[in-house]
Design a protein around this motif. Structure first.
Motif, PDB file in Angstrom:
ATOM      1  N   ASN A 248       1.120  -0.978   0.153  1.00 12.54           N
ATOM      2  CA  ASN A 248       0.131  -0.027   0.365  1.00 12.54           C
ATOM      3  C   ASN A 248       1.193   1.394   0.426  1.00 12.54           C
ATOM      4  OD1 ASN A 248      -2.428   0.588  -0.418  1.00 12.54           O
ATOM      5  ND2 ASN A 248      -2.333   1.647   1.655  1.00 12.54           N
ATOM      6  N   GLY A 249       1.953   1.446   0.606  1.00 17.00           N
ATOM      7  CA  GLY A 249       2.901   2.651   0.879  1.00 17.00           C
ATOM      8  C   GLY A 249       2.963   2.222  -0.552  1.00 17.00           C
ATOM      9  N   ALA A 250       3.877   1.753  -1.983  1.00 14.93           N
ATOM     10  CA  ALA A 250       4.273   1.897  -2.575  1.00 14.93           C
ATOM     11  C   ALA A 250       3.789   1.711  -3.743  1.00 14.93           C
ATOM     12  CB  ALA A 250       5.389   0.308  -3.103  1.00 14.93           C
ATOM     13  N   SER A 251       1.544   2.366  -3.255  1.00  7.62           N
ATOM     14  CA  SER A 251       1.080   2.392  -4.565  1.00  7.62           C
ATOM     15  C   SER A 251       1.219   0.748  -5.693  1.00  7.62           C
ATOM     16  CB  SER A 251       1.098   3.619  -5.096  1.00  7.62           C
ATOM     17  OG  SER A 251       1.040   5.012  -4.181  1.00  7.62           O
ATOM     18  N   VAL A 252       1.404  -0.323  -4.789  1.00  5.27           N
ATOM     19  CA  VAL A 252       0.691  -1.449  -5.596  1.00  5.27           C
ATOM     20  C   VAL A 252      -1.030  -1.812  -4.925  1.00  5.27           C
ATOM     21  CG1 VAL A 252       1.866  -3.990  -6.043  1.00  5.27           C
ATOM     22  CG2 VAL A 252       3.801  -1.685  -5.252  1.00  5.27           C
ATOM     23  N   ARG A 253      -1.285  -2.355  -6.893  1.00  5.76           N
ATOM     24  CA  ARG A 253      -2.315  -3.026  -6.813  1.00  5.76           C
ATOM     25  C   ARG A 253      -2.428  -4.320  -6.348  1.00  5.76           C
ATOM     26  NH1 ARG A 253      -5.140  -1.455 -11.808  1.00  5.76           N
ATOM     27  NH2 ARG A 253      -6.987  -2.394 -11.182  1.00  5.76           N
ATOM     28  N   PHE A 254      -2.930  -4.759  -4.986  1.00  6.29           N
ATOM     29  CA  PHE A 254      -3.079  -5.893  -5.321  1.00  6.29           C
ATOM     30  C   PHE A 254      -4.377  -6.459  -4.004  1.00  6.29           C
ATOM     31  CE2 PHE A 254      -2.157  -4.541  -1.426  1.00  6.29           C
ATOM     32  CZ  PHE A 254      -2.433  -5.310   0.145  1.00  6.29           C
ATOM     33  N   GLY A 255      -4.222  -7.752  -4.851  1.00  8.67           N
ATOM     34  CA  GLY A 255      -5.208  -8.488  -4.183  1.00  8.67           C
ATOM     35  C   GLY A 255      -5.188  -9.466  -2.935  1.00  8.67           C
ATOM     36  N   ILE A 256      -5.672  -9.799  -2.020  1.00 10.96           N
ATOM     37  CA  ILE A 256      -5.188 -11.560  -0.943  1.00 10.96           C
ATOM     38  C   ILE A 256      -5.910 -12.182  -1.797  1.00 10.96           C
ATOM     39  CG2 ILE A 256      -4.522 -12.685   1.113  1.00 10.96           C
ATOM     40  CD1 ILE A 256      -3.619 -10.016   1.387  1.00 10.96           C
ATOM     41  N   PHE A 257      -5.878 -14.005  -1.706  1.00  9.67           N
ATOM     42  CA  PHE A 257      -6.893 -15.297  -2.573  1.00  9.67           C
ATOM     43  C   PHE A 257      -6.371 -16.155  -1.907  1.00  9.67           C
ATOM     44  CE2 PHE A 257      -3.593 -14.736  -5.079  1.00  9.67           C
ATOM     45  CZ  PHE A 257      -3.547 -16.328  -5.684  1.00  9.67           C
ATOM     46  N   GLY A 258      -7.060 -17.205  -1.097  1.00  9.93           N
ATOM     47  CA  GLY A 258      -6.979 -18.884  -1.479  1.00  9.93           C
ATOM     48  C   GLY A 258      -7.498 -18.589  -0.029  1.00  9.93           C
TER      49      GLY A 258
ATOM     50  N   ASP B  28      -1.558 -16.137   0.078  1.00  8.27           N
ATOM     51  CA  ASP B  28      -1.431 -15.484  -1.635  1.00  8.27           C
ATOM     52  C   ASP B  28      -1.971 -14.875  -1.622  1.00  8.27           C
ATOM     53  OD1 ASP B  28      -1.311 -18.855  -2.064  1.00  8.27           O
ATOM     54  OD2 ASP B  28      -3.186 -19.246  -1.000  1.00  8.27           O
ATOM     55  N   CYS B  29      -0.592 -14.340  -2.665  1.00 10.02           N
ATOM     56  CA  CYS B  29      -1.430 -12.503  -3.134  1.00 10.02           C
ATOM     57  C   CYS B  29      -0.855 -11.934  -4.677  1.00 10.02           C
ATOM     58  CB  CYS B  29       0.011 -11.921  -2.351  1.00 10.02           C
ATOM     59  SG  CYS B  29      -0.606 -10.080  -2.480  1.00 10.02           S
ATOM     60  N   ILE B  30      -1.751 -11.761  -5.414  1.00  8.11           N
ATOM     61  CA  ILE B  30      -1.717 -11.434  -6.980  1.00  8.11           C
ATOM     62  C   ILE B  30      -1.086  -9.666  -6.433  1.00  8.11           C
ATOM     63  CG2 ILE B  30      -4.384 -11.070  -7.501  1.00  8.11           C
ATOM     64  CD1 ILE B  30      -3.119 -12.431 -10.334  1.00  8.11           C
ATOM     65  N   ALA B  31      -0.073  -9.081  -7.483  1.00  3.35           N
ATOM     66  CA  ALA B  31       0.434  -7.523  -7.237  1.00  3.35           C
ATOM     67  C   ALA B  31       0.564  -7.056  -8.435  1.00  3.35           C
ATOM     68  CB  ALA B  31       1.403  -7.841  -6.055  1.00  3.35           C
TER      69      ALA B  31
END
Length: 106
Positions: free
Chosen positions: A23-33, A50-53
């Protein structure tokens, strides 16, 4: 059980650290699994996060490796990085955090 409850706390701490950095680096991501299912109230034992970024493998390594308790696990895939996370100085009780790298449009 107490053991799985304690491990869930470790997963939560790892997820919070991951969120803080990305979040601090403004990377869009989601956690799944399994972890995501358990956080939403489902009954699924989870051993990792598990994360997709929306980033490159190199960018995620630059952001996380050696910072905030994350340590990259060397492997060859170009779309994936595994990290061990621990808030302990000796890196004990590590949690596996798997990040799949995928540049999203927009």
């Amino acid at each position: 059980s107490l053991i799985s409850g304690m491990f869930q706390d470790r997963l939560n701490d790892a997820a919070i650290s991951l969120h803080r950095v990305l979040n601090g680096a403004s990377v869009r991501f989601g956690i799944f699994g399994g972890y995501a299912i358990s956080v939403l109230g489902g009954f699924r034992e989870s051993k990792d996060i598990d994360c997709i970024a929306s980033t490159s493998k190199q960018q995620i390594i630059d952001l996380l490796d050696g910072h905030d308790g994350f340590e990259a696990v060397p492997q060859g895939r170009q779309d994936y990085v595994a990290f061990l996370w621990s808030d302990k100085p000796d890196h004990s009780n590590s949690v596996l955090v798997e990040v799949f790298c995928e540049k999203f449009a927009g």
